[in-house]
Motif scaffolding. Structure first.
Motif, PDB file in Angstrom:
ATOM      1  N   UNK A  97       0.857  -1.179   0.000  1.00 44.30           N
ATOM      2  CA  UNK A  97       0.000   0.000   0.000  1.00 44.30           C
ATOM      3  C   UNK A  97       0.896   1.232   0.000  1.00 44.30           C
ATOM      4  N   UNK A  98       0.419   2.317  -0.597  1.00 46.23           N
ATOM      5  CA  UNK A  98       1.121   3.598  -0.562  1.00 46.23           C
ATOM      6  C   UNK A  98       0.233   4.589   0.185  1.00 46.23           C
ATOM      7  N   UNK A  99       0.561   4.912   1.450  1.00 47.16           N
ATOM      8  CA  UNK A  99      -0.274   5.833   2.232  1.00 47.16           C
ATOM      9  C   UNK A  99      -0.342   7.208   1.579  1.00 47.16           C
ATOM     10  N   UNK A 100      -1.471   7.878   1.747  1.00 48.82           N
ATOM     11  CA  UNK A 100      -1.643   9.208   1.167  1.00 48.82           C
ATOM     12  C   UNK A 100      -1.167  10.320   2.098  1.00 48.82           C
ATOM     13  N   UNK A 102       1.416  11.068   5.889  1.00 52.25           N
ATOM     14  CA  UNK A 102       2.294  10.511   6.923  1.00 52.25           C
ATOM     15  C   UNK A 102       1.558  10.305   8.238  1.00 52.25           C
ATOM     16  N   UNK A 103       0.442  10.992   8.435  1.00 52.50           N
ATOM     17  CA  UNK A 103      -0.318  10.852   9.684  1.00 52.50           C
ATOM     18  C   UNK A 103      -1.279   9.665   9.658  1.00 52.50           C
ATOM     19  N   UNK A 104      -1.384   8.984   8.540  1.00 44.33           N
ATOM     20  CA  UNK A 104      -2.336   7.877   8.415  1.00 44.33           C
ATOM     21  C   UNK A 104      -1.920   6.672   9.248  1.00 44.33           C
ATOM     22  N   UNK A 105      -2.922   5.925   9.692  1.00 40.58           N
ATOM     23  CA  UNK A 105      -2.709   4.617  10.310  1.00 40.58           C
ATOM     24  C   UNK A 105      -3.115   3.548   9.300  1.00 40.58           C
ATOM     25  N   UNK A 106      -2.467   2.386   9.369  1.00 41.64           N
ATOM     26  CA  UNK A 106      -2.778   1.276   8.474  1.00 41.64           C
ATOM     27  C   UNK A 106      -3.282   0.107   9.319  1.00 41.64           C
ATOM     28  N   UNK A 107      -4.521  -0.306   9.057  1.00 42.55           N
ATOM     29  CA  UNK A 107      -5.079  -1.490   9.708  1.00 42.55           C
ATOM     30  C   UNK A 107      -4.841  -2.687   8.802  1.00 42.55           C
ATOM     31  N   UNK A 129       6.326  -5.197   8.493  1.00 41.01           N
ATOM     32  CA  UNK A 129       6.216  -4.066   7.583  1.00 41.01           C
ATOM     33  C   UNK A 129       7.583  -3.923   6.939  1.00 41.01           C
ATOM     34  N   UNK A 130       7.662  -4.192   5.647  1.00 42.57           N
ATOM     35  CA  UNK A 130       8.961  -4.298   4.960  1.00 42.57           C
ATOM     36  C   UNK A 130       9.837  -5.277   5.744  1.00 42.57           C
ATOM     37  N   UNK A 159       1.380   2.421  12.460  1.00 44.10           N
ATOM     38  CA  UNK A 159       1.579   3.844  12.160  1.00 44.10           C
ATOM     39  C   UNK A 159       2.924   4.001  11.446  1.00 44.10           C
ATOM     40  N   UNK A 160       2.958   3.803  10.132  1.00 41.90           N
ATOM     41  CA  UNK A 160       4.228   3.785   9.406  1.00 41.90           C
ATOM     42  C   UNK A 160       4.872   5.144   9.202  1.00 41.90           C
ATOM     43  N   UNK A 161       4.104   6.250   9.286  1.00 45.42           N
ATOM     44  CA  UNK A 161       4.636   7.622   9.137  1.00 45.42           C
ATOM     45  C   UNK A 161       5.398   7.809   7.830  1.00 45.42           C
ATOM     46  N   UNK A 162       4.778   7.425   6.732  1.00 44.21           N
ATOM     47  CA  UNK A 162       5.425   7.567   5.427  1.00 44.21           C
ATOM     48  C   UNK A 162       4.363   7.682   4.339  1.00 44.21           C
ATOM     49  N   UNK A 163       4.762   8.249   3.206  1.00 40.62           N
ATOM     50  CA  UNK A 163       3.923   8.236   2.013  1.00 40.62           C
ATOM     51  C   UNK A 163       4.568   7.401   0.911  1.00 40.62           C
TER      52      UNK A 163
END
Length: 201
Positions: A97-100, A102-107, A129-130, A159-163
């Motif tokens: 997935x590519x987060x949109x 940096x503040x996003x959380x990934x479930x 994660x990676x 919470x990966x903190x990346x885009x």
């Protein structure tokens, strides 16, 4: 008598004429590093927020608390784990997935079936994660008795903190020295499911 009066407001010292600076309905006024500036109204549904450099205001999408995207994969890849206490990649468990923001959380939700026999032993799954392990889930041997089937499920809020694109995957291991652990090899359990949900922060 000037000693009995106090000035409450005056135009800016640079002589800015606000009637020419604010030109459109909905405009707002802010000060940048050099003086007063106009910020034009945004589009429908946008909110006012501070820019990434924390130097000015801007309009942008309201990302807080919303589902921004969902990625799902399903496959029938099977994995056999025979070695004791040695983690093995679960075939078909990788999903990206590519987060949109940096503040996003990934479930991350992963679900499949697993089975073994009486002496297969306990088994454990790792979530990566990676190349970073972010969670470990253990399941007891009683789930494997008499060659019975068991649902193997992990649910992880990250919470990966990346885009940048990131990839999640599962590794599995068993602690017993007896029979193998079989992952995603029961045709009646509808395959292996992987789900990623991006949640606005």
């Amino acid at each position: 008598d000037g000693s009995k009066w106090t000035k409450l407001a005056a135009k800016g010292v640079d002589g800015t004429d606000l009637t020419t600076t604010l030109t459109t309905q909905g405009d707002i006024l802010f000060r940048d590093g050099s003086g007063l500036q106009r910020l034009a109204i945004g589009t429908a549904g946008q909110i006012l927020k501070v820019n990434s450099g924390a130097t000015a205001l801007e309009y942008g999408a309201d990302e807080g608390g919303k589902i921004l995207q969902v990625v799902h994969s399903k496959n029938s890849n099977g994995t056999t784990i025979s070695a004791q206490n040695s983690f093995t990649d679960i075939s078909g468990s990788s999903i990206s997935i590519t987060p949109t923001a940096t503040s996003s959380k990934i479930l991350h939700i992963w679900n499949t079936g697993a089975y073994g026999s009486d002496n297969s032993g306990n088994f454990t799954f790792q979530v990566f994660r990676d190349s970073t392990e972010i969670r470990k889930v253990g399941m007891g041997a009683h789930n494997l008795n008499n060659e019975g089937s068991s649902g193997a499920t992990t649910i992880t809020l990250d919470e990966p903190s990346t885009t940048s694109q990131i990839t999640y995957k599962i590794k599995g291991a068993k602690s017993g020295s007896g029979n193998p652990l079989y992952v995603n090899q029961q045709s009646n359990l509808n395959g292996q499911h992987n789900i990623l949900i991006e949640i606005g922060g």
